[in-house]
Design a protein around this motif. Sequence first.
Motif, mmCIF file in Angstrom:
data_model
loop_
_atom_site.group_PDB
_atom_site.id
_atom_site.type_symbol
_atom_site.label_atom_id
_atom_site.label_comp_id
_atom_site.label_asym_id
_atom_site.label_seq_id
_atom_site.Cartn_x
_atom_site.Cartn_y
_atom_site.Cartn_z
ATOM 1 N N ASN A 171 0.849 -1.181 0.000
ATOM 2 C CA ASN A 171 0.000 0.000 0.000
ATOM 3 C C ASN A 171 0.888 1.235 0.000
ATOM 4 O O ASN A 171 2.005 1.207 0.525
ATOM 5 C CB ASN A 171 -0.897 0.034 1.245
ATOM 6 C CG ASN A 171 -1.822 -1.162 1.349
ATOM 7 O OD1 ASN A 171 -2.992 -1.097 1.004
ATOM 8 N ND2 ASN A 171 -1.306 -2.299 1.832
ATOM 9 N N SER A 173 1.084 5.780 0.309
ATOM 10 C CA SER A 173 0.461 7.022 0.736
ATOM 11 C C SER A 173 1.274 8.201 0.207
ATOM 12 O O SER A 173 2.510 8.162 0.209
ATOM 13 C CB SER A 173 0.388 7.092 2.264
ATOM 14 O OG SER A 173 -0.076 8.355 2.695
ATOM 15 N N THR A 179 -4.004 8.926 4.038
ATOM 16 C CA THR A 179 -4.827 8.069 3.171
ATOM 17 C C THR A 179 -3.919 7.083 2.447
ATOM 18 O O THR A 179 -2.735 7.372 2.197
ATOM 19 C CB THR A 179 -5.613 8.904 2.140
ATOM 20 O OG1 THR A 179 -4.687 9.640 1.313
ATOM 21 C CG2 THR A 179 -6.563 9.864 2.838
ATOM 22 N N TRP A 180 -4.506 5.930 2.087
ATOM 23 C CA TRP A 180 -3.720 4.852 1.480
ATOM 24 C C TRP A 180 -4.411 4.280 0.263
ATOM 25 O O TRP A 180 -5.638 4.236 0.202
ATOM 26 C CB TRP A 180 -3.487 3.738 2.511
ATOM 27 C CG TRP A 180 -2.633 4.183 3.640
ATOM 28 C CD1 TRP A 180 -3.049 4.805 4.782
ATOM 29 C CD2 TRP A 180 -1.212 4.069 3.733
ATOM 30 N NE1 TRP A 180 -1.978 5.083 5.582
ATOM 31 C CE2 TRP A 180 -0.834 4.647 4.968
ATOM 32 C CE3 TRP A 180 -0.227 3.542 2.901
ATOM 33 C CZ2 TRP A 180 0.497 4.698 5.382
ATOM 34 C CZ3 TRP A 180 1.093 3.600 3.315
ATOM 35 C CH2 TRP A 180 1.442 4.172 4.539
ATOM 36 N N GLN A 181 -3.590 3.836 -0.695
ATOM 37 C CA GLN A 181 -4.079 3.165 -1.881
ATOM 38 C C GLN A 181 -3.298 1.862 -2.072
ATOM 39 O O GLN A 181 -2.101 1.806 -1.769
ATOM 40 C CB GLN A 181 -3.900 4.039 -3.135
ATOM 41 C CG GLN A 181 -4.677 5.336 -3.115
ATOM 42 C CD GLN A 181 -6.179 5.102 -3.197
ATOM 43 O OE1 GLN A 181 -6.635 4.135 -3.812
ATOM 44 N NE2 GLN A 181 -6.949 5.995 -2.582
ATOM 45 N N ASN A 222 1.907 0.210 -9.251
ATOM 46 C CA ASN A 222 0.718 -0.282 -9.953
ATOM 47 C C ASN A 222 1.098 -1.131 -11.156
ATOM 48 O O ASN A 222 0.410 -2.098 -11.477
ATOM 49 C CB ASN A 222 -0.171 0.895 -10.359
ATOM 50 C CG ASN A 222 -0.892 1.486 -9.171
ATOM 51 O OD1 ASN A 222 -1.588 0.790 -8.445
ATOM 52 N ND2 ASN A 222 -0.705 2.779 -8.935
#
Length: 323
Positions: A171, A173, A179-181, A222
């Motif tokens: 993950n 940030s 916030t995290w993705q 990603n």
Amino acid sequence: MKGHKLIYFTILIVFILAAAGCTNNTKESKKTEQDQKTALPKFDVTAAKSIKVNRIYGIGYPGNDNALYVAAGNGLKIYKEANWFETTTNRHQYMGFQAVEDGFISSGHPQKGTGLKNPLGLVKSDNKGETLKKLAFYGKGNYVFMASSFSGKGLYLISDQETDQLNTGVNYSKDNGQTWQPSKFKYFQADSLGMMAVHPVNGDIMAMSTRSGIYYSTDNGNTMKLVTEPFMATALTFAGDSLLFSSVENDKILLKTLNPATAEQTNVAIPFLDYDNPITYLAVNPKNLNQMAFTTYKNDLYESSDGGKTWNNIFLKGEKEQE
């Protein structure tokens, strides 16, 4: 990345998990008295007559101090001007330690009696650990596998379970942990996750060492690209736009630089290391790329001030007596 089987590779990873008992649950914090303060010495950084560590959880060169920091099981150890220093208190077990421009970011477990919750979650200090700023997951998680850009503009961690803010796996940030993705890890074909490194300036650029080689990404993980042969890589860090990494090839411990754009590799000479003593952590000073250091599985520490041409054995098997 969700659902990817987390197989942490090399004896280093197994060693860390077994020794630290790291999990992201809060059972330990409920069983301890970490919320209660006890009488501890006043915080100070003092010269150490001798250094003895039995666990190393990271090394780095914070931008606000001209020194090499070692995150040990018994607190920070600081090597500056050929001398060792340590803190009198706040000897936390910093795990996932990351040196950044204005201090360091870490996870881990607090020293008993400090009144801090266990685990620490993600914390940051700009004063050698005298005070900690709580970034995220305070009292909720311990994250051994972390990486941060020196600029602080990119923060990554590996979570071993899904939570309301994190996915299982990697993950990231871009706002100091608010916030995290999840990193999607498209084209990632290794059967293990390993150590991560982040570009010192551009937090979108990251890399990961695996037992199947080094993967590189320019979009927060990603999409991933294999940029080496499929050998076991045990540690890596950025040196400017290049990578400095260690691999185990033909029963030899090697140190190399890698240009991710061209895949060109250059050997860096190091003292002989036994096969069962691989390199575990690497650090390069972003303000002086000729200054670098590495640790080994058996807690040896080496530093170079000339880009790896010569190396100084700072301590051996986690011990050093001041001269």
